[in-house]
Design an enzyme around this catalytic site. Sequence first.
Site, PDB file in Angstrom:
ATOM      1  N   ASP A 286      -5.223  16.158  11.369  1.00 36.37           N
ATOM      2  CA  ASP A 286      -3.975  15.514  11.624  1.00 36.37           C
ATOM      3  C   ASP A 286      -3.451  14.912  10.032  1.00 36.37           C
ATOM      4  OD1 ASP A 286      -3.759  15.074  14.268  1.00 36.37           O
ATOM      5  OD2 ASP A 286      -3.806  12.775  13.827  1.00 36.37           O
ATOM      6  N   ASP A 287      -4.383  14.564   9.365  1.00 39.69           N
ATOM      7  CA  ASP A 287      -3.933  14.106   7.991  1.00 39.69           C
ATOM      8  C   ASP A 287      -3.236  15.152   7.239  1.00 39.69           C
ATOM      9  OD1 ASP A 287      -5.524  11.746   8.755  1.00 39.69           O
ATOM     10  OD2 ASP A 287      -7.239  12.594   7.212  1.00 39.69           O
TER      11      ASP A 287
ATOM     12  N   LEU B 241      -5.388   8.950   7.818  1.00 32.83           N
ATOM     13  CA  LEU B 241      -4.286   8.482   7.220  1.00 32.83           C
ATOM     14  C   LEU B 241      -3.541   7.463   8.311  1.00 32.83           C
ATOM     15  CD1 LEU B 241      -3.137  11.343   4.779  1.00 32.83           C
ATOM     16  CD2 LEU B 241      -4.675   9.573   4.481  1.00 32.83           C
ATOM     17  N   HIS B 242      -2.923   6.394   7.950  1.00 31.25           N
ATOM     18  CA  HIS B 242      -1.947   5.619   8.681  1.00 31.25           C
ATOM     19  C   HIS B 242      -0.715   5.420   7.659  1.00 31.25           C
ATOM     20  CE1 HIS B 242      -3.356   2.449   6.150  1.00 31.25           C
ATOM     21  NE2 HIS B 242      -4.547   2.675   6.380  1.00 31.25           N
ATOM     22  N   GLU B 243       0.115   4.764   8.614  1.00 24.77           N
ATOM     23  CA  GLU B 243       1.441   4.422   7.769  1.00 24.77           C
ATOM     24  C   GLU B 243       1.466   3.733   6.364  1.00 24.77           C
ATOM     25  OE1 GLU B 243       5.052   4.889   7.307  1.00 24.77           O
ATOM     26  OE2 GLU B 243       4.135   5.888   8.773  1.00 24.77           O
ATOM     27  N   GLY B 244       0.294   3.144   6.154  1.00 21.10           N
ATOM     28  CA  GLY B 244       0.163   2.647   4.710  1.00 21.10           C
ATOM     29  C   GLY B 244      -0.124   3.691   3.818  1.00 21.10           C
ATOM     30  N   HIS B 245      -1.108   4.627   4.294  1.00 21.90           N
ATOM     31  CA  HIS B 245      -1.221   5.498   3.100  1.00 21.90           C
ATOM     32  C   HIS B 245       0.086   6.565   3.052  1.00 21.90           C
ATOM     33  CE1 HIS B 245      -5.407   5.382   4.895  1.00 21.90           C
ATOM     34  NE2 HIS B 245      -5.809   5.399   3.510  1.00 21.90           N
TER      35      HIS B 245
ATOM     36  N   GLY C 191      -3.234   1.684  -3.489  1.00 21.37           N
ATOM     37  CA  GLY C 191      -2.774   0.488  -2.642  1.00 21.37           C
ATOM     38  C   GLY C 191      -2.951  -0.776  -2.990  1.00 21.37           C
TER      39      GLY C 191
ATOM     40  N   GLN D  99     -19.749   4.960  -2.293  1.00 24.89           N
ATOM     41  CA  GLN D  99     -19.068   3.666  -2.384  1.00 24.89           C
ATOM     42  C   GLN D  99     -19.416   2.760  -1.258  1.00 24.89           C
ATOM     43  OE1 GLN D  99     -15.179   5.407  -2.620  1.00 24.89           O
ATOM     44  NE2 GLN D  99     -14.575   3.662  -1.424  1.00 24.89           N
TER      45      GLN D  99
ATOM     46  N   SER E  85      -5.005  -0.725   8.038  1.00 29.10           N
ATOM     47  CA  SER E  85      -6.271   0.109   7.508  1.00 29.10           C
ATOM     48  C   SER E  85      -6.715   0.944   8.486  1.00 29.10           C
ATOM     49  CB  SER E  85      -7.167  -1.435   7.324  1.00 29.10           C
ATOM     50  OG  SER E  85      -8.596  -0.778   7.436  1.00 29.10           O
ATOM     51  N   SER E  86      -7.547   1.600   7.876  1.00 30.73           N
ATOM     52  CA  SER E  86      -8.383   2.898   8.892  1.00 30.73           C
ATOM     53  C   SER E  86      -9.153   2.254   9.661  1.00 30.73           C
ATOM     54  CB  SER E  86      -9.068   3.811   8.138  1.00 30.73           C
ATOM     55  OG  SER E  86      -7.960   4.406   6.985  1.00 30.73           O
ATOM     56  N   ARG E  87      -9.765   1.123   9.262  1.00 35.54           N
ATOM     57  CA  ARG E  87     -10.910   0.370  10.088  1.00 35.54           C
ATOM     58  C   ARG E  87      -9.972  -0.443  11.392  1.00 35.54           C
ATOM     59  NH1 ARG E  87     -12.962   0.205   4.682  1.00 35.54           N
ATOM     60  NH2 ARG E  87     -15.100   1.247   4.734  1.00 35.54           N
TER      61      ARG E  87
ATOM     62  N   MET F 178      -9.519   8.190   1.398  1.00 34.38           N
ATOM     63  CA  MET F 178     -10.560   8.592   2.290  1.00 34.38           C
ATOM     64  C   MET F 178     -10.151   9.402   3.626  1.00 34.38           C
ATOM     65  SD  MET F 178     -13.569   6.457   1.081  1.00 34.38           S
ATOM     66  CE  MET F 178     -13.385   4.879   1.935  1.00 34.38           C
ATOM     67  N   GLY F 179      -8.706   9.691   3.769  1.00 33.83           N
ATOM     68  CA  GLY F 179      -8.469  10.289   5.110  1.00 33.83           C
ATOM     69  C   GLY F 179      -8.190   9.197   6.092  1.00 33.83           C
TER      70      GLY F 179
ATOM     71  N   LYS G  65      -3.468  -3.054  -0.959  1.00 37.65           N
ATOM     72  CA  LYS G  65      -4.522  -3.936  -0.172  1.00 37.65           C
ATOM     73  C   LYS G  65      -5.862  -4.237  -0.670  1.00 37.65           C
ATOM     74  CE  LYS G  65      -6.214  -2.239   3.353  1.00 37.65           C
ATOM     75  NZ  LYS G  65      -7.475  -2.774   3.449  1.00 37.65           N
ATOM     76  N   ASP G  66      -6.004  -2.983  -1.594  1.00 46.52           N
ATOM     77  CA  ASP G  66      -7.459  -3.186  -2.154  1.00 46.52           C
ATOM     78  C   ASP G  66      -7.324  -3.672  -3.595  1.00 46.52           C
ATOM     79  OD1 ASP G  66      -9.437  -2.034  -0.004  1.00 46.52           O
ATOM     80  OD2 ASP G  66      -7.897  -0.336  -0.383  1.00 46.52           O
TER      81      ASP G  66
ATOM     82  N   GLN H 149       0.353  15.309   8.459  1.00 45.21           N
ATOM     83  CA  GLN H 149       1.298  14.132   8.132  1.00 45.21           C
ATOM     84  C   GLN H 149       1.576  14.256   6.710  1.00 45.21           C
ATOM     85  OE1 GLN H 149       0.575  10.622  10.134  1.00 45.21           O
ATOM     86  NE2 GLN H 149      -1.658  10.784  10.526  1.00 45.21           N
TER      87      GLN H 149
HETATM   88  O1  PAF Z   1      -9.184   3.232  -1.531  1.00 50.49           O
HETATM   89  C1  PAF Z   1      -9.783   4.033  -1.177  1.00 50.49           C
HETATM   90  O2  PAF Z   1      -9.687   4.728  -0.240  1.00 50.49           O
HETATM   91  C2  PAF Z   1     -11.014   4.554  -1.700  1.00 50.49           C
HETATM   92  O3  PAF Z   1     -11.751   3.515  -2.503  1.00 50.49           O
HETATM   93  C3  PAF Z   1     -10.669   5.602  -2.828  1.00 50.49           C
HETATM   94  C4  PAF Z   1      -9.627   5.013  -4.116  1.00 50.49           C
HETATM   95  C5  PAF Z   1     -10.082   6.882  -2.209  1.00 50.49           C
HETATM   96  C6  PAF Z   1     -11.941   6.156  -3.539  1.00 50.49           C
HETATM   97  O4  PAF Z   1     -12.840   6.992  -2.461  1.00 50.49           O
END
Ligand code: PAF
Length: 282
Positions: free
Chosen positions: A78-79, A28-32, A151, A62, A189-191, A25-26, A153-154, A82
């Site tokens: 930025d994303d 982006l950080h080092e995890g992505h 990932g 979601q 995490s982006s959060r 979902m953009g 993480k989720d 990267q």
């Molecule tokens: O993990 C996420 O960032 C989102 O849930 C995903 C898989 C991109 C779906 O929008």
Amino acid sequence: MWICRDHDPIAELVCPRASVLVPTMGALHEGHLALVRQAVEHADRHALAGGAVVWIFVNPTQFDEPSDFKRYARTLDDDVEQCRVCGASGVYAPAVRAVYPPDNPILVPQLPDQAVGKGLEDAHRPRHFEGVCQVVRRMFDLVRPAAAVFGEKDWQQLQVVHAMSARDNLGVEILNGPTVREPDGLAMSSRNRFLVGPEREQGLALSRALRAASDEPDPASAESAMRRVYADHAIDSPNYAAIRDAETLGPVVEGRPARAITAARVGTVRLLDNAPWPLSQP
Ligand code: PAF
């Protein structure tokens, strides 16, 4: 590297089929970025000519809290940069109308068991997995990748996607991307950017709880140990702190891999984390 922003039909023309998709979902950080590098490597190793394609779309279906959707960081320029540095072949950042065309309703697939009645994310984010399954099916239809990296993480999301993909024969290999952590253990995490002042330190409760759980001999004492760590960090009621079967997310079964899984609100931010239980397990 190609970039497809907003527009609808172009994507179907430029997205080569033999690619490895990195759904994000953009923000982006080092995890992505680790997921992007993993996708590049996988594409190279398996000679997938489409390379790594990064999906960037803040999926409205979601989010259960409109405020969370609204403040989700959007850093597309930025994303894109990267992704280029990491060797991605393309970035697909579609508009809402391309993912959910007003004249073509996108169905919500039947949810796999992993998404329902588990007392984990499903209990705290009603309809979240409906939105995740809907958008994952849609992105697979649009991009048609050979593989996709999600990932760890989720963890519940990852198991939901594995189960849906296997049940519905989606023809996309699902790859697990290991969690990347800050040096002090906080899962990226982006959060995390919304943790202010002492909340950053409080956020360490999650990874510390996972470590404490690992020292315990059975699931019940491991769950109690996690709650004690939360209490030590002035977090009275984490959303959940559970030891589960790593794949079904049901109760632990002797001889099968187990996972410690937890989520808690710290200030205004909901954090998630998980680890093998015990930690020495793969
Ligand atoms: O993990 C996420 O960032 C989102 O849930 C995903 C898989 C991109 C779906 O929008």
